[in-house]
Design an enzyme around this catalytic site. Structure first.
Site, PDB file in Angstrom:
ATOM      1  N   ASP A 160       1.217  -7.689   2.621  1.00 18.76           N
ATOM      2  CA  ASP A 160       1.147  -6.330   2.014  1.00 18.76           C
ATOM      3  C   ASP A 160       2.564  -5.819   1.916  1.00 18.76           C
ATOM      4  O   ASP A 160       3.070  -5.097   2.782  1.00 18.76           O
ATOM      5  CB  ASP A 160       0.409  -5.631   3.156  1.00 18.76           C
ATOM      6  CG  ASP A 160       0.141  -3.875   2.663  1.00 18.76           C
ATOM      7  OD1 ASP A 160       0.732  -3.529   1.862  1.00 18.76           O
ATOM      8  OD2 ASP A 160      -0.485  -3.461   3.527  1.00 18.76           O
TER       9      ASP A 160
ATOM     10  N   HIS B  89       0.782  -1.144   0.134  1.00 21.08           N
ATOM     11  CA  HIS B  89       0.006  -0.111   0.033  1.00 21.08           C
ATOM     12  C   HIS B  89       0.908   1.281  -0.001  1.00 21.08           C
ATOM     13  O   HIS B  89       0.406   2.515  -0.267  1.00 21.08           O
ATOM     14  CB  HIS B  89      -1.156  -0.069   1.143  1.00 21.08           C
ATOM     15  CG  HIS B  89      -0.559   0.173   2.614  1.00 21.08           C
ATOM     16  ND1 HIS B  89      -0.353  -0.285   3.500  1.00 21.08           N
ATOM     17  CD2 HIS B  89      -0.519   1.557   3.065  1.00 21.08           C
ATOM     18  CE1 HIS B  89      -0.040  -0.151   4.531  1.00 21.08           C
ATOM     19  NE2 HIS B  89      -0.148   1.392   4.244  1.00 21.08           N
TER      20      HIS B  89
ATOM     21  N   SER C 124       3.918   2.302   8.409  1.00 22.69           N
ATOM     22  CA  SER C 124       3.788   1.455   7.443  1.00 22.69           C
ATOM     23  C   SER C 124       5.000   0.994   6.643  1.00 22.69           C
ATOM     24  O   SER C 124       5.730   2.014   6.131  1.00 22.69           O
ATOM     25  CB  SER C 124       2.845   1.676   6.400  1.00 22.69           C
ATOM     26  OG  SER C 124       1.409   1.314   6.989  1.00 22.69           O
TER      27      SER C 124
HETATM   28  N1  ARG Z   1      -4.883   0.776   7.511  1.00 26.21           N
HETATM   29  C1  ARG Z   1      -3.572   0.592   6.923  1.00 26.21           C
HETATM   30  C2  ARG Z   1      -2.746   2.000   7.240  1.00 26.21           C
HETATM   31  O1  ARG Z   1      -3.318   2.925   7.636  1.00 26.21           O
HETATM   32  C3  ARG Z   1      -3.242   0.174   5.370  1.00 26.21           C
HETATM   33  C4  ARG Z   1      -4.090   0.883   4.663  1.00 26.21           C
HETATM   34  C5  ARG Z   1      -3.842   0.329   3.115  1.00 26.21           C
HETATM   35  N2  ARG Z   1      -4.863  -0.683   2.802  1.00 26.21           N
HETATM   36  C6  ARG Z   1      -6.328  -0.573   2.211  1.00 26.21           C
HETATM   37  N3  ARG Z   1      -7.308  -1.278   2.340  1.00 26.21           N
HETATM   38  N4  ARG Z   1      -6.755   0.861   2.151  1.00 26.21           N
HETATM   39  O2  ARG Z   1      -2.353   2.762   6.281  1.00 26.21           O
HETATM   40  N1  ASP Z   2      -1.464   1.476   7.842  1.00 29.21           N
HETATM   41  C1  ASP Z   2      -0.773   2.591   8.541  1.00 29.21           C
HETATM   42  C2  ASP Z   2       0.435   3.142   7.442  1.00 29.21           C
HETATM   43  O1  ASP Z   2       0.016   3.220   6.280  1.00 29.21           O
HETATM   44  C3  ASP Z   2      -0.048   2.195   9.856  1.00 29.21           C
HETATM   45  C4  ASP Z   2      -0.841   2.304  10.922  1.00 29.21           C
HETATM   46  O2  ASP Z   2      -1.319   3.485  10.929  1.00 29.21           O
HETATM   47  O3  ASP Z   2      -0.890   1.546  11.742  1.00 29.21           O
HETATM   48  O4  ASP Z   2       1.474   3.905   7.699  1.00 29.21           O
END
Ligand code: ARG
Ligand code: ASP
Length: 722
Positions: free
Chosen positions: A221, A85, A654
């Site tokens: 990921d 991502h 991330s």
């Molecule tokens: N929640 C994670 C972060 O804040 C991963 C986001 C990417 N995945 C998604 N389905 N949008 O960035």
């Molecule tokens: N998914 C998040 C990021 O893209 C990480 C988090 O918020 O825990 O940095």
């Protein structure tokens, strides 16, 4: 006697463990603050192994990836690992319906196939220094705020100038602890970063929005890039002659995997947290502001999701935009729920009562700090109505309606033209044009028009009437509730919605294009909304916020003085931090226990053929059926996929490496659990967990699934437990 010692020992160890994993620590201060505790959690390294200026250390393998994620070097030839991502918009930019790398994955089989990414950079930290004393030279408490700030700015400049950096380095200073301390950073930034590999989205984004922010998780990921350098191994702009970077350090990868209780260290660049807010602010965030932002994004997502489900091309074009909107939307929901579930506000209030008691008991504190909390209460109450509108308008004009965003960007050019004339526009024009070309490539006016219709309705019905634009409201009134028709008429007339006319004109005759732009109906509407917001909201909000900021600085200082028994770590501010914890599950609800490791069998169990979130590549299913895991399986023959840890992470972490007790890579951080997303505002050890992909799953996908064994060859695989 015996039992008493035992109980005492148990309690000390237990309480150590309880408080141990909160915090995002500065790497250069670990020796003084954390080393002992980290070792008691199982770490076998010293603080010097993690951060050293004089010799290669773990920090030399860690980079800020593009300023919004983290990455780490995993070979001596510049190979870099980060999340799928994090590389997502880059993978998207190389994709087309014919070569759909987002959908099918991408693997460079040799160096010449690696794909350059203009604008992408990675930044290493060379050294960090405490410059608080120099920055505060001559600064006194009774100074007028503006004079104080300008002296601080001047001091920061001279500290930066005196740092004595090399020509290929950068230097900056940053405030910490709400402006009570300052640190200086010397960095090296590399601009030639090429895409090496990415799994298909059915692995890299498996579970998509449904599983996002959730446990149990089954997402691979990750993506791979390579950092290139000039002939001297120093930063250089893209050139086909550049050579893979030889980093000062890269992370060996452990094949031994993880077990519950193992030490974990997550090293990276968390973006923004707010751990020291007063209870009023937390309450406002949870109960008032999050619901506003959630509601607006919900309307947008209804439109985007329907359009993406109906059309494959739209799905590709809107992938990154939708992911960004959906990600924060879901996080805010979890954050508000988590704050409620952990009674964060009540607990903050209890702490504040204790604070007030101690402050009132000591005359000099009472004078300096006695009125902080009462004043916060008044201020937040005054700010709330403005904060509500500010959040709504910035969601509408700055994020959800894409053409409003574009109007804001072109408006910068227009204002330059108005204030300095045509010549001033010509120099930045190519940059704007290339940005706009990229934007319009994946733009569908009909989708955006529907989003606009929904959000105009929101604006008319939900935004405080005292804060609305009279011009906008008069026009909406005329439309008599037909928001869809209104939006359609606007888009039909709008030059901004017709890039095939607008862009060539902007290039050939910027003067005429900018004049036409200033009359554009979509731009006019956005500009009216912004102008009303500036006048009726921001003028008040900014004044209150200035005072709030000063109070917060004093409050931070006071907390550190008044609670000397507490350990403080600075809020995340995009700088390099260490968090540490252990592999461990949690109890999300009464009588439910989450285990800390998921497996490929769980991926298969979620498989839904043809589904846009839970489809799987045939090859992965075959590998699973044949149990063809190579050297990457667990001792009992399973393929691990993700694991949980108690590391205190945030957005920006991330792509951060999860590192074992010895300094080897065991996983890749990419998310947090739903119940614990409130850790940015309030950390609760019982439910705050970070989610990592197991390094063995990454190696398995690269080697067995993608057949890119040549990449495994340049890595260093180790067996620390044997
Ligand atoms: N929640 C994670 C972060 O804040 C991963 C986001 C990417 N995945 C998604 N389905 N949008 O960035
Ligand atoms: N998914 C998040 C990021 O893209 C990480 C988090 O918020 O825990 O940095």
């Amino acid at each position: 006697m015996h039992t008493r010692i035992l109980v005492f020992l148990f309690l000390t160890i237990f309480s150590l463990r309880l408080s141990a994993t909160e915090g995002m620590w500065l790497p250069q201060l670990l020796k003084a603050l954390n080393e002992g505790e980290m070792q008691s959690l199982g770490m076998k390294m010293s603080a010097e192994d993690i951060y050293s200026v004089n010799r290669g250390s773990l920090k030399d393998a860690i980079v800020s990836f593009g300023g919004f994620c983290t990455g780490e070097l995993i070979s001596g030839q510049g190979l870099l690992l980060t999340n799928h991502h994090c590389g997502y918009s880059r993978i998207q930019s190389h994709s087309s319906l014919e070569n759909n790398y987002l959908q099918d994955g991408f693997w460079a089989m040799n160096r010449s196939e690696e794909l350059p990414n203009p604008g992408l950079f990675v930044t290493f930290i060379v050294r960090i220094e405490d410059v608080t004393e120099q920055v505060f030279r001559g600064v006194t408490e009774d100074m007028d705020p503006a004079a104080r700030q300008s002296l601080i700015d001047k001091n920061r400049k001279s500290v930066e100038t005196a740092a004595g950096i090399e020509s290929y380095q950068d230097v900056f200073t940053r405030p910490f602890f709400k402006g009570n301390q300052y640190f200086l950073f010397v960095t090296e930034t590399y601009n030639d970063v090429r895409l090496v590999g990415a799994p298909p989205s059915s692995i890299g984004k498996f579970g998509a929005d449904t599983d996002n922010w959730e446990w149990p998780r089954h997402t691979g990921d990750f993506s791979l890039f390579r950092v290139y350098a000039g002939p001297d191994n120093q930063p250089a702009d893209y050139s086909p002659d550049n050579q893979p970077l030889k980093p000062r350090h890269f992370l060996p990868i452990s094949l031994d995997g993880v077990a519950a209780g193992d030490f974990t260290l997550v090293f990276g660049f968390p973006g923004r947290t707010n751990q020291y807010l007063p209870s009023h602010a937390v309450q406002m965030q949870a109960d008032v502001l999050n619901p506003i932002k959630i509601g607006i994004r919900e309307r947008t997502l209804d439109v985007l999701n329907a359009a993406m489900r109906a059309d494959e091309e739209v799905r590709l074009q809107y992938a990154s935009h939708q992911a960004g909107i959906a990600n924060a939307w879901k996080k805010w929901i979890g954050e508000s729920q988590g704050l409620k579930q952990t009674h964060a506000v009540t607990k903050k209030q209890a702490m504040e009562a204790e604070f007030q008691k101690r402050v009132d008991a000591k005359p000099e504190w009472k004078t300096a700090y006695g009125n902080l909390l009462p004043r916060f209460a008044e201020l937040y109450e005054e700010m709330e109505p403005y904060a509500k509108t500010m959040n709504a308008v910035s969601e509408i004009t700055g994020r959800n309606v894409q053409l409003f965003q574009v109007s804001g960007i072109v408006d910068r050019l227009h204002r330059l033209y108005e204030s300095q004339g045509l010549d001033a526009v010509k120099q930045p024009l190519p940059r704007f044009l290339s940005y706009l070309e990229g934007f319009y490539e994946g733009y569908q006016p009909t989708i955006d028009q529907q989003v606009l219709a929904g959000l105009l309705k929101y604006y008319a019905e939900e935004v405080n009437p005292d804060h609305q634009s009279e011009v906008v409201m008069a026009r909406l009134k005329k439309a008599q509730g037909d928001y869809a028709g209104f939006a359609e008429a606007l888009f039909t007339e709008s030059l901004l919605a017709r890039p095939d006319d607008f862009l060539p004109q902007l290039e050939k005759d910027p003067e005429a294009a900018l004049k036409a732009f200033s009359e554009d109906p979509v731009h006019r509407l956005a500009a009216e909304m912004r102008a009303a917001n500036d006048e009726k909201v921001m003028s008040h909000y900014d004044r209150l916020d200035k005072e709030r900021e000063q109070l917060q600085r004093t409050y931070m200082k006071a907390l550190m003085e008044v609670f000397p028994e507490r350990r403080f770590y600075p809020d995340a501010n995009g700088t390099l931090r260490v968090t540490y914890g252990q592999v461990e599950g949690y109890q999300p609800r009464d009588a439910i226990q989450y285990l800390p490791v998921t497996h490929l069998s769980g991926v298969i169990a979620k498989y839904q053929p043809g589904d846009y979130e839970f489809d799987l590549p045939q090859k992965l299913i075959e590998l699973y059926e044949q149990k063809d895991y190579g050297p990457y399986a667990t001792a009992d023959g399973k393929m691990p996929v993700c694991f949980l840890g108690s590391n205190h992470t945030s957005g920006g972490n991330s792509g951060s490496p999860a590192i074992d007790a010895y300094g080897n890579l065991i996983g890749l951080n990419f998310d947090r659990v739903w119940e614990g997303t409130m850790s940015d505002l309030y950390y609760d050890r019982s439910i705050c967990r970070n989610i990592m992909v197991d390094a063995r799953y990454i190696l398995f996908v690269i080697d067995k699934f993608a057949g890119a064994g040549h990449l495994i060859e340049e890595m260093k695989l180790v067996h620390p437990k044997k």
